[in-house]
Design a protein around this motif. Structure first.
Motif, mmCIF file in Angstrom:
data_model
loop_
_atom_site.group_PDB
_atom_site.id
_atom_site.type_symbol
_atom_site.label_atom_id
_atom_site.label_comp_id
_atom_site.label_asym_id
_atom_site.label_seq_id
_atom_site.Cartn_x
_atom_site.Cartn_y
_atom_site.Cartn_z
ATOM 1 N N VAL A 36 -22.725 -37.719 -3.940
ATOM 2 C CA VAL A 36 -23.098 -36.313 -4.037
ATOM 3 C C VAL A 36 -24.393 -36.096 -3.265
ATOM 4 N N GLU A 37 -24.410 -35.090 -2.418
ATOM 5 C CA GLU A 37 -25.640 -34.737 -1.719
ATOM 6 C C GLU A 37 -26.476 -33.830 -2.614
ATOM 7 N N LEU A 38 -27.722 -34.207 -2.797
ATOM 8 C CA LEU A 38 -28.664 -33.379 -3.544
ATOM 9 C C LEU A 38 -29.556 -32.665 -2.543
ATOM 10 N N VAL A 39 -29.578 -31.365 -2.613
ATOM 11 C CA VAL A 39 -30.419 -30.588 -1.708
ATOM 12 C C VAL A 39 -31.813 -30.501 -2.340
ATOM 13 N N VAL A 40 -32.767 -31.141 -1.701
ATOM 14 C CA VAL A 40 -34.141 -31.164 -2.195
ATOM 15 C C VAL A 40 -35.082 -30.744 -1.071
ATOM 16 N N SER A 41 -36.341 -30.546 -1.425
ATOM 17 C CA SER A 41 -37.308 -29.996 -0.478
ATOM 18 C C SER A 41 -37.899 -31.018 0.484
ATOM 19 N N GLY A 42 -37.636 -32.290 0.268
ATOM 20 C CA GLY A 42 -38.201 -33.299 1.160
ATOM 21 C C GLY A 42 -37.628 -34.663 0.849
ATOM 22 N N ALA A 43 -38.097 -35.653 1.588
ATOM 23 C CA ALA A 43 -37.651 -37.038 1.409
ATOM 24 C C ALA A 43 -38.454 -37.668 0.275
ATOM 25 N N LEU A 44 -38.281 -37.095 -0.917
ATOM 26 C CA LEU A 44 -39.081 -37.468 -2.072
ATOM 27 C C LEU A 44 -38.902 -38.938 -2.428
ATOM 28 N N HIS A 45 -39.983 -39.522 -2.922
ATOM 29 C CA HIS A 45 -39.998 -40.917 -3.369
ATOM 30 C C HIS A 45 -39.600 -41.880 -2.256
ATOM 31 N N SER A 46 -40.081 -41.599 -1.046
ATOM 32 C CA SER A 46 -39.842 -42.494 0.089
ATOM 33 C C SER A 46 -41.104 -42.525 0.951
ATOM 34 N N PRO A 47 -41.211 -43.511 1.823
ATOM 35 C CA PRO A 47 -42.374 -43.589 2.719
ATOM 36 C C PRO A 47 -42.560 -42.355 3.600
ATOM 37 N N TYR A 92 -50.441 -40.952 -7.591
ATOM 38 C CA TYR A 92 -50.573 -40.965 -6.134
ATOM 39 C C TYR A 92 -49.434 -41.787 -5.507
ATOM 40 N N LYS A 93 -49.200 -42.968 -6.056
ATOM 41 C CA LYS A 93 -48.193 -43.867 -5.495
ATOM 42 C C LYS A 93 -46.764 -43.371 -5.702
ATOM 43 N N GLN A 94 -46.511 -42.638 -6.789
ATOM 44 C CA GLN A 94 -45.126 -42.262 -7.085
ATOM 45 C C GLN A 94 -44.531 -41.329 -6.036
ATOM 46 N N LEU A 95 -45.366 -40.743 -5.227
ATOM 47 C CA LEU A 95 -44.861 -39.880 -4.160
ATOM 48 C C LEU A 95 -44.022 -40.679 -3.151
ATOM 49 N N THR A 96 -44.373 -41.938 -2.941
ATOM 50 C CA THR A 96 -43.667 -42.762 -1.957
ATOM 51 C C THR A 96 -42.898 -43.926 -2.582
ATOM 52 N N PHE A 97 -42.962 -44.084 -3.888
ATOM 53 C CA PHE A 97 -42.244 -45.148 -4.578
ATOM 54 C C PHE A 97 -41.006 -44.575 -5.262
#
Length: 152
Positions: A36-47, A92-97
């Motif tokens: 399922v594709e989730l439409v979100v505002s960005g590449a959340l929880h990734s580098p 702070y870290k959870q944005l990219t983890f």
């Protein structure tokens, strides 16, 4: 990138749109039960969210986080903490983890958390909890009336 480890067999991915679409097609090709594709505002929880960390870091530096009265579990390390400095660092870290929801719930059960609430519309998290452990206690609180009727 894996973005959410939600429950056994349910992982969400994050990244550039074309790469996510390619990964979805590959998952279908190799027999994934559901894609399922989730439409979100960005590449959340990734580098790919590193650019947003500077602004988040400034906001966190300006924010006062007091000692919590109950431990806080975070996506990054899945363990409870009551340290305001550690909470800021992990926010702070959870944005990219990735979100390690399954491990958080398993740890809450291990530490004998007796009650869990899902605050907000829907029951997605309570549903994930049931997939993780049928005995995981979870009560949805979807509106103000639910919150008002809550007896702690």
């Amino acid at each position: 990138e894996p973005a959410n480890f939600n429950s056994p067999g349910q992982i969400a991915i994050s990244g550039e749109v074309n790469a996510v679409h390619a990964a979805m097609e590959e998952a279908r090709r190799i027999g994934a039960k559901k894609v399922v594709e989730l439409v979100v505002s960005g590449a959340l929880h990734s580098p790919l969210m590193q650019a947003a960390q500077e602004g988040l870091g400034k906001a966190l530096d300006a924010a006062e986080i007091k000692d919590p009265s109950i431990p806080v579990y975070t996506n990054v390390n899945t363990e409870p903490t009551t340290s305001p400095a550690e909470i800021k660092d992990l926010l702070y870290k959870q944005l990219t983890f990735p979100v390690r929801w399954m491990e958080i719930i398993q740890n809450m059960i291990k530490y004998r958390i007796s009650t869990m609430y899902e605050v907000g519309p829907g029951r997605v998290l309570c549903g994930l909890n049931r997939r993780i452990d049928r005995q995981a206690p979870c009560t949805p609180l979807g509106n103000c009336a639910d919150l008002d009727s809550l007896e702690i």
